[in-house]
Write an enzyme that holds these catalytic residues in place. Structure first.
Site, PDB file in Angstrom:
ATOM      1  N   ASP A 102       2.560  -1.695  11.204  1.00 24.59           N
ATOM      2  CA  ASP A 102       2.627  -3.065  11.711  1.00 24.59           C
ATOM      3  C   ASP A 102       3.939  -3.778  11.369  1.00 24.59           C
ATOM      4  O   ASP A 102       4.025  -4.998  11.478  1.00 24.59           O
ATOM      5  CB  ASP A 102       1.418  -3.883  11.221  1.00 24.59           C
ATOM      6  CG  ASP A 102       1.303  -3.887   9.695  1.00 24.59           C
ATOM      7  OD1 ASP A 102       2.092  -3.187   9.028  1.00 24.59           O
ATOM      8  OD2 ASP A 102       0.410  -4.581   9.177  1.00 24.59           O
ATOM      9  N   ARG A 162       0.611  -4.755  -6.415  1.00 22.43           N
ATOM     10  CA  ARG A 162       0.796  -6.049  -5.763  1.00 22.43           C
ATOM     11  C   ARG A 162       1.038  -7.072  -6.876  1.00 22.43           C
ATOM     12  O   ARG A 162       0.523  -6.929  -7.977  1.00 22.43           O
ATOM     13  CB  ARG A 162      -0.413  -6.379  -4.899  1.00 22.43           C
ATOM     14  CG  ARG A 162      -0.530  -5.373  -3.731  1.00 22.43           C
ATOM     15  CD  ARG A 162      -1.444  -5.834  -2.620  1.00 22.43           C
ATOM     16  NE  ARG A 162      -1.115  -5.178  -1.358  1.00 22.43           N
ATOM     17  CZ  ARG A 162      -1.650  -4.027  -0.926  1.00 22.43           C
ATOM     18  NH1 ARG A 162      -2.548  -3.406  -1.651  1.00 22.43           N
ATOM     19  NH2 ARG A 162      -1.286  -3.519   0.224  1.00 22.43           N
ATOM     20  N   ASP A 164       5.556  -5.461   5.651  1.00 23.81           N
ATOM     21  CA  ASP A 164       6.002  -6.830   5.927  1.00 23.81           C
ATOM     22  C   ASP A 164       5.971  -7.746   4.712  1.00 23.81           C
ATOM     23  O   ASP A 164       6.894  -8.534   4.494  1.00 23.81           O
ATOM     24  CB  ASP A 164       5.085  -7.457   6.983  1.00 23.81           C
ATOM     25  CG  ASP A 164       5.639  -7.253   8.375  1.00 23.81           C
ATOM     26  OD1 ASP A 164       6.831  -6.935   8.492  1.00 23.81           O
ATOM     27  OD2 ASP A 164       4.862  -7.424   9.334  1.00 23.81           O
ATOM     28  N   GLY A 165       4.881  -7.680   3.935  1.00 21.13           N
ATOM     29  CA  GLY A 165       4.745  -8.526   2.744  1.00 21.13           C
ATOM     30  C   GLY A 165       5.887  -8.246   1.779  1.00 21.13           C
ATOM     31  O   GLY A 165       6.534  -9.169   1.263  1.00 21.13           O
ATOM     32  N   GLY A 179       0.831  -1.212   0.000  1.00 19.65           N
ATOM     33  CA  GLY A 179       0.000   0.000   0.000  1.00 19.65           C
ATOM     34  C   GLY A 179       0.857   1.250   0.000  1.00 19.65           C
ATOM     35  O   GLY A 179       1.916   1.267   0.615  1.00 19.65           O
ATOM     36  N   ARG A 199     -16.828  15.202  15.018  1.00 17.78           N
ATOM     37  CA  ARG A 199     -17.267  15.476  16.393  1.00 17.78           C
ATOM     38  C   ARG A 199     -18.151  16.728  16.447  1.00 17.78           C
ATOM     39  O   ARG A 199     -19.123  16.780  17.186  1.00 17.78           O
ATOM     40  CB  ARG A 199     -16.074  15.627  17.339  1.00 17.78           C
ATOM     41  CG  ARG A 199     -16.544  15.630  18.801  1.00 17.78           C
ATOM     42  CD  ARG A 199     -15.441  15.903  19.775  1.00 17.78           C
ATOM     43  NE  ARG A 199     -14.704  14.745  20.252  1.00 17.78           N
ATOM     44  CZ  ARG A 199     -15.179  13.837  21.110  1.00 17.78           C
ATOM     45  NH1 ARG A 199     -16.415  13.913  21.543  1.00 17.78           N
ATOM     46  NH2 ARG A 199     -14.429  12.847  21.528  1.00 17.78           N
ATOM     47  N   THR A 249       4.432   1.929   5.746  1.00 16.22           N
ATOM     48  CA  THR A 249       3.044   1.492   5.707  1.00 16.22           C
ATOM     49  C   THR A 249       2.289   2.285   6.754  1.00 16.22           C
ATOM     50  O   THR A 249       2.762   2.424   7.885  1.00 16.22           O
ATOM     51  CB  THR A 249       2.888  -0.023   5.968  1.00 16.22           C
ATOM     52  OG1 THR A 249       1.518  -0.297   6.292  1.00 16.22           O
ATOM     53  CG2 THR A 249       3.758  -0.552   7.084  1.00 16.22           C
ATOM     54  N   ILE A 250       1.105   2.798   6.383  1.00 10.75           N
ATOM     55  CA  ILE A 250       0.357   3.599   7.364  1.00 10.75           C
ATOM     56  C   ILE A 250      -0.057   2.740   8.557  1.00 10.75           C
ATOM     57  O   ILE A 250      -0.285   3.264   9.629  1.00 10.75           O
ATOM     58  CB  ILE A 250      -0.879   4.290   6.739  1.00 10.75           C
ATOM     59  CG1 ILE A 250      -1.912   3.278   6.252  1.00 10.75           C
ATOM     60  CG2 ILE A 250      -0.474   5.271   5.642  1.00 10.75           C
ATOM     61  CD1 ILE A 250      -3.290   3.906   6.007  1.00 10.75           C
ATOM     62  N   ASP A 251      -0.137   1.412   8.378  1.00  9.84           N
ATOM     63  CA  ASP A 251      -0.617   0.530   9.446  1.00  9.84           C
ATOM     64  C   ASP A 251       0.348   0.440  10.631  1.00  9.84           C
ATOM     65  O   ASP A 251      -0.041   0.017  11.711  1.00  9.84           O
ATOM     66  CB  ASP A 251      -0.855  -0.891   8.908  1.00  9.84           C
ATOM     67  CG  ASP A 251      -1.775  -0.895   7.701  1.00  9.84           C
ATOM     68  OD1 ASP A 251      -2.574   0.045   7.571  1.00  9.84           O
ATOM     69  OD2 ASP A 251      -1.690  -1.836   6.880  1.00  9.84           O
ATOM     70  N   VAL A 277      17.074   8.063  -1.043  1.00  4.69           N
ATOM     71  CA  VAL A 277      17.882   6.961  -1.596  1.00  4.69           C
ATOM     72  C   VAL A 277      18.609   7.431  -2.861  1.00  4.69           C
ATOM     73  O   VAL A 277      19.817   7.166  -3.040  1.00  4.69           O
ATOM     74  CB  VAL A 277      16.984   5.736  -1.916  1.00  4.69           C
ATOM     75  CG1 VAL A 277      17.719   4.741  -2.807  1.00  4.69           C
ATOM     76  CG2 VAL A 277      16.510   5.064  -0.629  1.00  4.69           C
ATOM     77  N   ARG A 322      -5.453  -2.484   8.683  1.00  2.00           N
ATOM     78  CA  ARG A 322      -5.461  -3.924   8.378  1.00  2.00           C
ATOM     79  C   ARG A 322      -5.767  -4.738   9.628  1.00  2.00           C
ATOM     80  O   ARG A 322      -6.753  -4.488  10.262  1.00  2.00           O
ATOM     81  CB  ARG A 322      -4.111  -4.323   7.777  1.00  2.00           C
ATOM     82  CG  ARG A 322      -4.129  -4.334   6.261  1.00  2.00           C
ATOM     83  CD  ARG A 322      -2.907  -5.043   5.788  1.00  2.00           C
ATOM     84  NE  ARG A 322      -2.979  -5.377   4.389  1.00  2.00           N
ATOM     85  CZ  ARG A 322      -2.014  -5.985   3.750  1.00  2.00           C
ATOM     86  NH1 ARG A 322      -0.908  -6.339   4.387  1.00  2.00           N
ATOM     87  NH2 ARG A 322      -2.133  -6.271   2.485  1.00  2.00           N
TER      88      ARG A 322
END
Ligand code: ATP
Length: 322
Positions: free
Chosen positions: A132, A75, A106-107, A14, A157, A128-130, A26, A174
Site C-alpha cells: 500500500d 512500533r 507509509d507510517g 510490520g 481448495r 510491506t506485504i500490504d 544497503v 490492512r
C-alpha cells in the site's frame, strides 16, 4: 551538507520477506561507497535507545534468503511525537550519522519525513506485504506474501473440493485489497472481497455462489481482505443463507514469514543500491520506488501524497473467469 561518512539503516513497521535482502544491499553498497554503515535495532524504538552498531560485509552474509529482519522491527509511539523525533535526531548526531535509510511502509516514511524536517537526510525503501505504499508499484515482501497465500489456498481448495464445501479465506493487507486481489485471481476464487469495492453479501456473494452451484460447481473459494470483514462471521452468514456448508480460515501471520521470492530478493537488492546512490549523489529525502519495471526515486513528500488504486483490469477478472 558536508561530506557523508556514516550512514545508518533501520527496518520499521510490520516485517516483510526481503527486508534482509535490502539490509544486505544497503550495507554492502554503502561500504563500497566508502561509508561506515550502522544498523539500528528495532526501528525507531531502538533508535530512541541508541541501539546502533556498525555493520560490516560479513555481518550480512547468509541473510539474503531469510524472511523477517535481522535488525528486528518495532512500533514506537514515542517517536510519533515531536520530542521523540528531536531526541532521535540528537542520538543520530551523537553517533555522527550523516544520513538514515528507513526500510518500511507509509507510517515509517511519515516518521522519516518528520525527521527530514528537523534536518536529518533520509531515504525510504518500501517494504510491506500490504503493497500500500502508493508511489511504488511494488513493495518488498508483497510478491512473497501473495505466493505464500496462494500455496495455502491451493491446499484448502483440495479439502473444500473433497467435502464439496465453501471456504472463506481471510488474507492480510490492512486497509488495502492488493493481496486479496492477486491471491484471489491466482487461486481462481469464486468471489474476492476487498475494502476498495462495496459489496452486498447476499446479492454479490450468496447469490453468486448459488448461481455457481446451478452451473455445476461443487466447491467455492471466497477470498476476503482483512479490511473488508471477518471470515468467521461471513462464513456463518453464507451457510445460513445458501445452506452450503462453509468454513472460515484466517491465514494471518503465516503470510508474513518465509523465504523471499526471487522478485522480492531482486527489487530489495536493487532498491538498497539505489538508496545508497541517492546519498552518494546528494539527493536526500527521497523514496526509492519500482515503477513500470524500473527502480527509480522520487521526493518523499510527493510520494506520501500519492494515492494508489487496484488495477482496473483485475476488478472484472473474477467475474469473467467464474
Ligand atoms: P506496515 O504497512 O507494514 O505496517 P508501516 O511503516 O506503515 O508498515 P506503522 O506501524 O504505520 O508501519 O509505522 C511504523 C512506525 O513509524 C510507528 O511505530 C511510528 O513510530 C512511526 N510513525 C508512523 N506514523 C507516523 C507519523 N504520522 N508521524 C511520525 N511517525 C510515524
Amino acid at each position: 551538507m558536508g561530506e557523508i561518512k556514516k550512514i545508518a539503516v533501520l527496518t520499521s513497521g510490520g516485517d516483510a520477506p526481503g527486508m534482509n535482502a535490502a539490509i544486505r544491499s544497503v550495507v554492502r553498497a554503502g561500504i563500497k561507497e566508502g561509508y561506515e554503515v550502522y544498523g539500528v535495532q528495532r526501528g525507531y524504538h531502538g533508535l530512541l535507545r541508541g541501539e546502533l552498531e556498525q555493520m560490516n560485509t560479513r555481518d550480512v552474509s547468509e541473510i539474503l534468503q531469510r524472511g523477517g529482519t535481522m535488525l528486528h522491527t518495532a512500533r514506537s509511539k514515542e517517536f510519533t511525537e515531536e520530542a521523540g523525533q528531536q531526541k532521535a535526531k540528537e542520538i543520530l548526531e551523537v553517533f555522527g550519522i550523516d544520513a538514515l535509510i528507513v526500510i518500511g511502509g507509509d507510517g515509517s516514511f511519515r516518521g522519516a519525513r518528520d525527521l527530514s524536517k528537523l534536518g536529518v537526510p533520509v531515504i525510504g525503501i518500501p517494504a510491506t506485504i500490504d503493497n500500500d505504499v502508493a508511489c511504488s508499484d511494488f513493495s518488498i515482501g508483497f510478491d512473497t506474501a501473495v505466493n505464500t497465500g496462494l500455496a495455502a489456498i491451493d491446499r484448502i481448495r483440495e479439502t473444500a473440493s473433497s467435502h464439496e464445501r465453501c471456504s472463506v479465506i481471510e488474507v492480510m493487507g490492512r486497509n488495502a485489497g492488493f493481496i486479496a486481489m492477486e491471491v484471489g485471481i491466482g487461486c481462481g476464487a469464486e468471489c474476492v472481497l476487498i475494502p476498495e469495492v462495496a459489496f452486498d453479501l447476499e446479492k454479490d456473494v450468496c447469490q453468486q455462489l448459488l448461481k455457481g452451484r446451478n452451473m455445476g460447481k461443487h466447491h467455492f473459494i471466497v477470498v476476503l481482505a482483512e479490511g473488508a470483514g471477518s471470515a468467521v462471521e461471513m462464513a456463518k452468514t453464507i451457510e445460513e443463507i445458501t445452506e452450503i456448508e462453509t468454513r472460515a480460515t484466517v491465514l494471518g501471520y503465516v503470510q508474513r514469514g518465509g523465504s523471499p521470492s526471487a522478485f522480492d530478493r531482486m527489487i530489495a537488492s536493487l532498491m538498497g543500491i539505489r538508496a545508497v546512490e541517492c546519498i552518494a549523489q546528494g539527493r536526500f529525502n527521497r523514496v526509492v520506488i519500482d515503477r513500470e519495471g524500473r527502480i527509480q526515486d522520487i521526493d518523499l513528500e510527493e510520494g506520501l501524497s500519492m494515492k494508489k488504486t487496484i488495477y482496473p483490469g483485475s476488478l472484472g477478472a473474477v467475474d469473467t473467469l467464474f
